[in-house]
Design a protein around this motif. Sequence first.
Motif, PDB file in Angstrom:
ATOM      1  N   GLN A   1      -9.232 -27.978  32.374  1.00 17.76           N
ATOM      2  CA  GLN A   1      -9.584 -28.206  31.114  1.00 17.76           C
ATOM      3  C   GLN A   1     -11.072 -27.326  31.140  1.00 17.76           C
ATOM      4  O   GLN A   1     -11.753 -27.266  32.115  1.00 17.76           O
ATOM      5  N   MET A   2     -11.404 -26.512  29.908  1.00 19.75           N
ATOM      6  CA  MET A   2     -12.721 -25.899  30.091  1.00 19.75           C
ATOM      7  C   MET A   2     -13.721 -27.030  29.869  1.00 19.75           C
ATOM      8  O   MET A   2     -13.752 -27.945  29.074  1.00 19.75           O
ATOM      9  N   PRO A   3     -14.642 -27.150  30.644  1.00 21.19           N
ATOM     10  CA  PRO A   3     -15.749 -28.058  30.875  1.00 21.19           C
ATOM     11  C   PRO A   3     -16.633 -28.105  29.516  1.00 21.19           C
ATOM     12  O   PRO A   3     -16.945 -26.960  28.947  1.00 21.19           O
ATOM     13  N   GLY A   4     -16.904 -29.383  28.758  1.00 15.43           N
ATOM     14  CA  GLY A   4     -17.429 -29.624  27.849  1.00 15.43           C
ATOM     15  C   GLY A   4     -16.915 -29.494  26.352  1.00 15.43           C
ATOM     16  O   GLY A   4     -17.491 -29.564  25.373  1.00 15.43           O
ATOM     17  N   TRP A   5     -15.531 -28.809  26.399  1.00 15.60           N
ATOM     18  CA  TRP A   5     -14.692 -28.752  25.103  1.00 15.60           C
ATOM     19  C   TRP A   5     -13.490 -29.527  25.305  1.00 15.60           C
ATOM     20  O   TRP A   5     -12.526 -29.327  26.043  1.00 15.60           O
ATOM     21  N   SER A   6     -13.209 -30.454  24.213  1.00 22.54           N
ATOM     22  CA  SER A   6     -11.743 -31.024  23.917  1.00 22.54           C
ATOM     23  C   SER A   6     -10.912 -29.930  23.695  1.00 22.54           C
ATOM     24  O   SER A   6     -11.115 -29.040  22.944  1.00 22.54           O
ATOM     25  N   ASP A   7      -9.537 -30.321  23.751  1.00 23.22           N
ATOM     26  CA  ASP A   7      -8.541 -29.319  23.371  1.00 23.22           C
ATOM     27  C   ASP A   7      -8.692 -29.125  21.447  1.00 23.22           C
ATOM     28  O   ASP A   7      -8.580 -27.954  21.265  1.00 23.22           O
ATOM     29  N   VAL A   8      -9.117 -30.320  20.999  1.00 26.43           N
ATOM     30  CA  VAL A   8      -9.226 -30.158  19.683  1.00 26.43           C
ATOM     31  C   VAL A   8     -10.244 -29.160  19.267  1.00 26.43           C
ATOM     32  O   VAL A   8     -10.065 -28.393  18.458  1.00 26.43           O
ATOM     33  N   GLU A   9     -11.338 -29.406  19.813  1.00 28.00           N
ATOM     34  CA  GLU A   9     -12.415 -28.617  19.510  1.00 28.00           C
ATOM     35  C   GLU A   9     -12.313 -27.090  19.810  1.00 28.00           C
ATOM     36  O   GLU A   9     -12.370 -26.188  18.952  1.00 28.00           O
ATOM     37  N   ILE A  10     -11.343 -26.734  20.933  1.00 27.72           N
ATOM     38  CA  ILE A  10     -11.224 -25.242  21.331  1.00 27.72           C
ATOM     39  C   ILE A  10     -10.220 -24.680  20.083  1.00 27.72           C
ATOM     40  O   ILE A  10     -10.419 -23.656  19.625  1.00 27.72           O
ATOM     41  N   TRP A  11      -9.298 -25.568  19.618  1.00 24.67           N
ATOM     42  CA  TRP A  11      -8.345 -25.159  18.653  1.00 24.67           C
ATOM     43  C   TRP A  11      -9.228 -25.001  17.274  1.00 24.67           C
ATOM     44  O   TRP A  11      -8.743 -23.917  16.505  1.00 24.67           O
ATOM     45  N   VAL A  12     -10.256 -25.775  17.064  1.00 19.46           N
ATOM     46  CA  VAL A  12     -10.881 -25.617  15.701  1.00 19.46           C
ATOM     47  C   VAL A  12     -11.738 -24.198  15.737  1.00 19.46           C
ATOM     48  O   VAL A  12     -11.525 -23.385  14.892  1.00 19.46           O
ATOM     49  N   VAL A  13     -12.033 -23.852  16.975  1.00 22.30           N
ATOM     50  CA  VAL A  13     -12.875 -22.623  17.275  1.00 22.30           C
ATOM     51  C   VAL A  13     -11.907 -21.441  16.803  1.00 22.30           C
ATOM     52  O   VAL A  13     -11.960 -20.591  16.260  1.00 22.30           O
ATOM     53  N   ILE A  14     -10.649 -21.691  17.477  1.00 21.57           N
ATOM     54  CA  ILE A  14      -9.566 -20.458  17.374  1.00 21.57           C
ATOM     55  C   ILE A  14      -9.343 -20.303  15.831  1.00 21.57           C
ATOM     56  O   ILE A  14      -9.185 -19.172  15.520  1.00 21.57           O
ATOM     57  N   ALA A  15      -9.046 -21.779  15.344  1.00 19.52           N
ATOM     58  CA  ALA A  15      -8.649 -21.405  13.924  1.00 19.52           C
ATOM     59  C   ALA A  15      -9.634 -20.956  12.979  1.00 19.52           C
ATOM     60  O   ALA A  15      -9.361 -19.981  12.248  1.00 19.52           O
ATOM     61  N   VAL A  16     -10.868 -21.255  12.997  1.00 17.42           N
ATOM     62  CA  VAL A  16     -11.965 -20.763  12.161  1.00 17.42           C
ATOM     63  C   VAL A  16     -12.165 -19.366  12.459  1.00 17.42           C
ATOM     64  O   VAL A  16     -12.470 -18.574  11.450  1.00 17.42           O
ATOM     65  N   LEU A  17     -12.224 -18.797  13.809  1.00 11.80           N
ATOM     66  CA  LEU A  17     -12.773 -17.560  14.109  1.00 11.80           C
ATOM     67  C   LEU A  17     -11.355 -16.676  13.531  1.00 11.80           C
ATOM     68  O   LEU A  17     -11.488 -15.477  12.944  1.00 11.80           O
ATOM     69  N   ALA A  18     -10.008 -16.974  13.305  1.00  8.55           N
ATOM     70  CA  ALA A  18      -8.917 -16.459  13.102  1.00  8.55           C
ATOM     71  C   ALA A  18      -9.111 -16.029  11.427  1.00  8.55           C
ATOM     72  O   ALA A  18      -8.744 -15.221  11.226  1.00  8.55           O
ATOM     73  N   VAL A  19      -9.329 -17.211  10.890  1.00  9.51           N
ATOM     74  CA  VAL A  19      -9.707 -17.196   9.326  1.00  9.51           C
ATOM     75  C   VAL A  19     -10.607 -16.431   8.893  1.00  9.51           C
ATOM     76  O   VAL A  19     -10.613 -15.511   8.181  1.00  9.51           O
ATOM     77  N   GLY A  20     -11.953 -16.808   9.769  1.00  9.71           N
ATOM     78  CA  GLY A  20     -13.056 -15.654   9.543  1.00  9.71           C
ATOM     79  C   GLY A  20     -12.851 -14.340   9.688  1.00  9.71           C
ATOM     80  O   GLY A  20     -13.235 -13.595   8.789  1.00  9.71           O
ATOM     81  N   THR A  21     -12.189 -13.842  10.807  1.00  8.53           N
ATOM     82  CA  THR A  21     -12.065 -12.649  11.123  1.00  8.53           C
ATOM     83  C   THR A  21     -11.067 -12.112  10.195  1.00  8.53           C
ATOM     84  O   THR A  21     -11.192 -10.947   9.688  1.00  8.53           O
ATOM     85  N   PHE A  22      -9.914 -12.678   9.619  1.00 11.32           N
ATOM     86  CA  PHE A  22      -8.907 -12.065   8.559  1.00 11.32           C
ATOM     87  C   PHE A  22      -9.827 -11.967   7.177  1.00 11.32           C
ATOM     88  O   PHE A  22      -9.696 -10.802   6.795  1.00 11.32           O
ATOM     89  N   LEU A  23     -10.484 -12.752   7.156  1.00 14.85           N
ATOM     90  CA  LEU A  23     -11.367 -12.677   5.669  1.00 14.85           C
ATOM     91  C   LEU A  23     -12.321 -11.535   5.967  1.00 14.85           C
ATOM     92  O   LEU A  23     -12.389 -10.692   4.729  1.00 14.85           O
ATOM     93  N   ILE A  24     -12.957 -11.196   6.947  1.00 14.31           N
ATOM     94  CA  ILE A  24     -13.834  -9.995   7.153  1.00 14.31           C
ATOM     95  C   ILE A  24     -12.958  -8.781   6.950  1.00 14.31           C
ATOM     96  O   ILE A  24     -13.457  -7.782   6.175  1.00 14.31           O
ATOM     97  N   ARG A  25     -11.626  -8.515   7.564  1.00 11.31           N
ATOM     98  CA  ARG A  25     -10.700  -7.618   7.469  1.00 11.31           C
ATOM     99  C   ARG A  25     -10.213  -7.234   6.069  1.00 11.31           C
ATOM    100  O   ARG A  25     -10.161  -6.248   5.556  1.00 11.31           O
ATOM    101  N   TRP A  26      -9.972  -8.280   5.593  1.00  7.82           N
ATOM    102  CA  TRP A  26      -9.377  -8.365   4.154  1.00  7.82           C
ATOM    103  C   TRP A  26     -10.253  -8.168   3.016  1.00  7.82           C
ATOM    104  O   TRP A  26      -9.845  -7.746   2.002  1.00  7.82           O
ATOM    105  N   SER A  27     -11.576  -8.235   3.274  1.00 14.37           N
ATOM    106  CA  SER A  27     -12.464  -8.438   2.364  1.00 14.37           C
ATOM    107  C   SER A  27     -12.362  -7.222   1.053  1.00 14.37           C
ATOM    108  O   SER A  27     -12.165  -7.433   0.122  1.00 14.37           O
ATOM    109  N   PHE A  28     -12.607  -6.063   1.525  1.00 16.03           N
ATOM    110  CA  PHE A  28     -12.626  -5.003   0.714  1.00 16.03           C
ATOM    111  C   PHE A  28     -11.237  -4.515   0.183  1.00 16.03           C
ATOM    112  O   PHE A  28     -11.040  -4.226  -0.774  1.00 16.03           O
ATOM    113  N   LEU A  29     -10.505  -4.761   1.335  1.00 11.75           N
ATOM    114  CA  LEU A  29      -9.312  -4.039   0.928  1.00 11.75           C
ATOM    115  C   LEU A  29      -8.249  -5.154   0.073  1.00 11.75           C
ATOM    116  O   LEU A  29      -7.648  -4.788  -0.901  1.00 11.75           O
ATOM    117  N   GLY A  30      -8.652  -6.478  -0.035  1.00  6.72           N
ATOM    118  CA  GLY A  30      -8.061  -7.455  -0.539  1.00  6.72           C
ATOM    119  C   GLY A  30      -8.808  -7.649  -2.137  1.00  6.72           C
ATOM    120  O   GLY A  30      -7.934  -7.844  -2.927  1.00  6.72           O
TER     121      GLY A  30
END
Lengths: 262, 113
Positions: free
Chosen positions: B4-33
Amino acid sequence: MSVPPSSLPGAADARALGRSPAQAFRHGMVQALPFLLVMVPFALLFGVVASTAGLDLAQTMGFSVLVLAGASQFTAVQLMTDQAPALLVLASALAVNLRMAMYSASLTPYLGRAPAWQRGLIAYLLVDQTYGMAIQHYEKHPRLTIPQRIAYFLGASLVCCPPWAVTTWIGATAGNAIPAHWPLDFAVPITFLAMIAPMLRTRAHVAAATVSVIAALALAGLPSGLGLLIAAPVGMTTGALVETLVERSRNRTAAAGRENRA
Amino acid sequence: MSAQMPGWSDVEIWVVIAVLAVGTFLIRWSFLGIMGNRPLPVWAQRLLRYTAVAVLPALVAPLVAWPAAAGGRPEPARIAAAAVTVLVGLATRNTLAAIIGGAVTLVAALALI
């Protein structure tokens, strides 16, 4: 047409404009193939780095499938390993992806009138490689139809994006087999430096990178990730400033040249 | 669940992945969308042009200067590897060539020193 049929640009343009969407899709695929040489080792490395950092297979794949942005994936994993607070991990990794807002803006004149679901799909698949190919192709052939443009983009994406996920999986699975004494800690620095160096095309780029390095080293005593959050905007501002100054002095030289001729 | 990654629970890791995924999509989508055909202001384009060359070096610099694997002290092999990576990248404009150059230098320098 005043362009002779043998002239290459004219012929290539006619070929591009004459393609059906299916042919444009295949054309995009073929032109993307060389990028696999970069994507495959990079994704393998991400899989290895993420799994040695302690992410499980699903989490590692979550990064590569849902985020789909190499540099920010490495940034996030590196800062998480450094025990940076989650907010700083997110801010830094998203900052790495800010350049994609520029990609999005520059594609809008070409794809802005495509159906919303297609623009959403393109946004998801917008990585450095697909963007670079698409904008070159669209600028070279301004009279392409929107379906031809979309098809070309999706063809390029099919070659760039699914292999990214598959090779991440291979790296993450094989990661455990790698001997512990290999200096994998330095894989991320080397990869990032290798990505940055070819980008240093202008004085402004060099200035931005130099200032951000100096600031990051000077601020290294701050809590993990915080120095980066200060150093990066300072570097960006430096780049923009130097660009403005270079442009201004070029305009002055041009104006002086005109006066001399007059 | 192995390491397990030290200092991070599974839930915390998935929250980072999810926010990063949504945020990155919104950056890419911004002007096109949403922006349609409105152009980005020149000053914003200028700043965005330098995000990659400002963020990535700032992230890397401390890792090169004070590598954790060497106890946080400057270490010749890693500094040499970083220098070779940059030089090969500048000379060839080729990311893959630069990675190979840096990796070979690191392995060779660690073996020699």
